[in-house]
Design an enzyme around this catalytic site. Structure first.
Site, PDB file in Angstrom:
ATOM      1  CG  PHE A  51      -8.384  -2.025  -0.550  1.00  0.00           C
ATOM      2  CD1 PHE A  51      -6.999  -2.001  -0.603  1.00  0.00           C
ATOM      3  CD2 PHE A  51      -9.094  -1.285  -1.481  1.00  0.00           C
ATOM      4  CE1 PHE A  51      -6.324  -1.261  -1.575  1.00  0.00           C
ATOM      5  CE2 PHE A  51      -8.428  -0.537  -2.464  1.00  0.00           C
ATOM      6  CZ  PHE A  51      -7.037  -0.529  -2.498  1.00  0.00           C
ATOM      7  NE  ARG A  79       2.344  -1.272 -12.642  1.00  0.00           N
ATOM      8  CZ  ARG A  79       1.551  -1.124 -11.577  1.00  0.00           C
ATOM      9  NH1 ARG A  79       1.958  -1.569 -10.388  1.00  0.00           N
ATOM     10  NH2 ARG A  79       0.385  -0.564 -11.680  1.00  0.00           N
ATOM     11  CB  THR A  85      -4.817  -4.231  -9.871  1.00  0.00           C
ATOM     12  OG1 THR A  85      -3.880  -3.216 -10.252  1.00  0.00           O
ATOM     13  CG2 THR A  85      -4.870  -4.330  -8.366  1.00  0.00           C
ATOM     14  NE  ARG A  96      -0.857  -8.425  -9.595  1.00  0.00           N
ATOM     15  CZ  ARG A  96      -0.735  -7.108  -9.462  1.00  0.00           C
ATOM     16  NH1 ARG A  96      -1.166  -6.290 -10.408  1.00  0.00           N
ATOM     17  NH2 ARG A  96      -0.163  -6.615  -8.381  1.00  0.00           N
ATOM     18  CG  ASN A 106      -2.674  -8.705  -6.550  1.00  0.00           C
ATOM     19  OD1 ASN A 106      -1.908  -8.793  -5.591  1.00  0.00           O
ATOM     20  ND2 ASN A 106      -3.080  -7.551  -7.033  1.00  0.00           N
ATOM     21  CG  HIS A 109       4.494  -4.446  -5.188  1.00  0.00           C
ATOM     22  ND1 HIS A 109       3.556  -3.448  -5.271  1.00  0.00           N
ATOM     23  CD2 HIS A 109       5.713  -3.826  -5.235  1.00  0.00           C
ATOM     24  CE1 HIS A 109       4.169  -2.270  -5.339  1.00  0.00           C
ATOM     25  NE2 HIS A 109       5.477  -2.475  -5.314  1.00  0.00           N
TER      26      HIS A 109
HETATM   27  P1  IDP Z   1      -1.021  -2.793  -8.209  1.00  0.00           P
HETATM   28  O1  IDP Z   1      -0.520  -3.821  -7.226  1.00  0.00           O
HETATM   29  O2  IDP Z   1      -1.492  -3.450  -9.492  1.00  0.00           O
HETATM   30  O3  IDP Z   1      -0.051  -1.667  -8.437  1.00  0.00           O
HETATM   31  P2  IDP Z   1      -2.586  -0.929  -6.577  1.00  0.00           P
HETATM   32  O4  IDP Z   1      -3.796  -0.190  -7.046  1.00  0.00           O
HETATM   33  O5  IDP Z   1      -1.327  -0.163  -6.379  1.00  0.00           O
HETATM   34  O6  IDP Z   1      -2.363  -2.162  -7.592  1.00  0.00           O
HETATM   35  O7  IDP Z   1      -3.000  -1.669  -5.239  1.00  0.00           O
HETATM   36  C1  IDP Z   1      -2.005  -2.281  -4.445  1.00  0.00           C
HETATM   37  C2  IDP Z   1      -2.515  -3.609  -3.964  1.00  0.00           C
HETATM   38  O8  IDP Z   1      -3.643  -3.384  -3.113  1.00  0.00           O
HETATM   39  C3  IDP Z   1      -3.059  -4.537  -5.054  1.00  0.00           C
HETATM   40  O9  IDP Z   1      -2.043  -5.263  -5.730  1.00  0.00           O
HETATM   41  C4  IDP Z   1      -3.963  -5.437  -4.242  1.00  0.00           C
HETATM   42  O10 IDP Z   1      -3.207  -6.423  -3.518  1.00  0.00           O
HETATM   43  C5  IDP Z   1      -4.550  -4.455  -3.237  1.00  0.00           C
HETATM   44  N1  IDP Z   1      -5.839  -3.923  -3.713  1.00  0.00           N
HETATM   45  C6  IDP Z   1      -6.032  -2.963  -4.646  1.00  0.00           C
HETATM   46  N2  IDP Z   1      -7.339  -2.738  -4.851  1.00  0.00           N
HETATM   47  C7  IDP Z   1      -7.994  -3.571  -4.003  1.00  0.00           C
HETATM   48  C8  IDP Z   1      -9.388  -3.834  -3.734  1.00  0.00           C
HETATM   49  O11 IDP Z   1     -10.292  -3.233  -4.325  1.00  0.00           O
HETATM   50  N3  IDP Z   1      -9.640  -4.791  -2.805  1.00  0.00           N
HETATM   51  C9  IDP Z   1      -8.667  -5.483  -2.136  1.00  0.00           C
HETATM   52  N4  IDP Z   1      -7.357  -5.279  -2.365  1.00  0.00           N
HETATM   53  C10 IDP Z   1      -7.026  -4.338  -3.279  1.00  0.00           C
HETATM   54 MG    MG Z   2       0.560  -0.151  -7.141  1.00  0.00          MG
END
Ligand code: IDP
Ligand code: MG
Length: 143
Positions: A51, A79, A85, A96, A106, A109
């Site tokens: 992604f 967090r 997430t 979220r 979402n 960040h």
């Molecule tokens: P976080 O934002 O909760 O720290 P991370 O795993 O660091 O999550 O991922 C960063 C961002 O990447 C997520 O907030 C989301 O916008 C995007 N993301 C993560 N996993 C996916 C997925 O499986 N599909 C599409 N976007 C994703």
């Molecule tokens: Mg992250």
């Protein structure tokens, strides 16, 4: 950071308000349209994920709101305020959980460790953009 969907959906005030009300101190704030290079650098740990290109398109699709918040345990606490997430798995009461439905939209960040918080502040803010100030609320927040 408030992501482009949070800005487009008019959630900026709501999201800032949740961190303010918790008792964290706002030390930096700006609306900013980032480059692909910056988005790729910010999310470099995810560069091998399928992604990743869509994530970079998402983060560069409009302005974001960069924020630097200070306070005891702010990274871990933020967090929790932000929630899981995947917004469908995020608890009600979290940003979220209350305001989003898809992982790819979402709305916000949050840095995942103090070291990454420092790294991200130096990526997103230039020298002199943070303000050093002390809140008059401190004695009413911290015993
Ligand atoms: P976080 O934002 O909760 O720290 P991370 O795993 O660091 O999550 O991922 C960063 C961002 O990447 C997520 O907030 C989301 O916008 C995007 N993301 C993560 N996993 C996916 C997925 O499986 N599909 C599409 N976007 C994703
Ligand atoms: Mg992250």
């Amino acid at each position: 950071m408030i992501k482009p969907d949070g800005v487009q959906r008019g959630l900026v005030g709501e999201i800032i308000s949740r961190f303010e009300k918790k008792g964290f101190l706002l030390k930096g704030l700006k609306l900013y349209q980032c480059s692909k290079d910056l988005a790729q650098e910010h999310y470099k740990d995810l560069k091998d994920k399928p992604f990743f290109p869509r994530l970079v398109d998402y983060i560069t699709s409009g302005p974001v709101v960069c924020m630097a918040w200070e306070g005891d345990g702010v990274v871990a606490s933020a967090r929790k305020l932000i929630g899981a997430t995947n917004p469908l798995q995020a608890e009600p009461g979290t940003i979220r959980g209350d305001l989003a439905v898809r992982t790819g939209r979402n709305v916000v960040h949050g840095s995942d460790s103090p070291d990454n918080g420092k790294r991200e502040i130096s990526l997103w803010f230039k020298e002199g953009e943070l303000c050093q100030w002390e809140s008059v609320q401190i004695p009413w927040l911290v015993e």
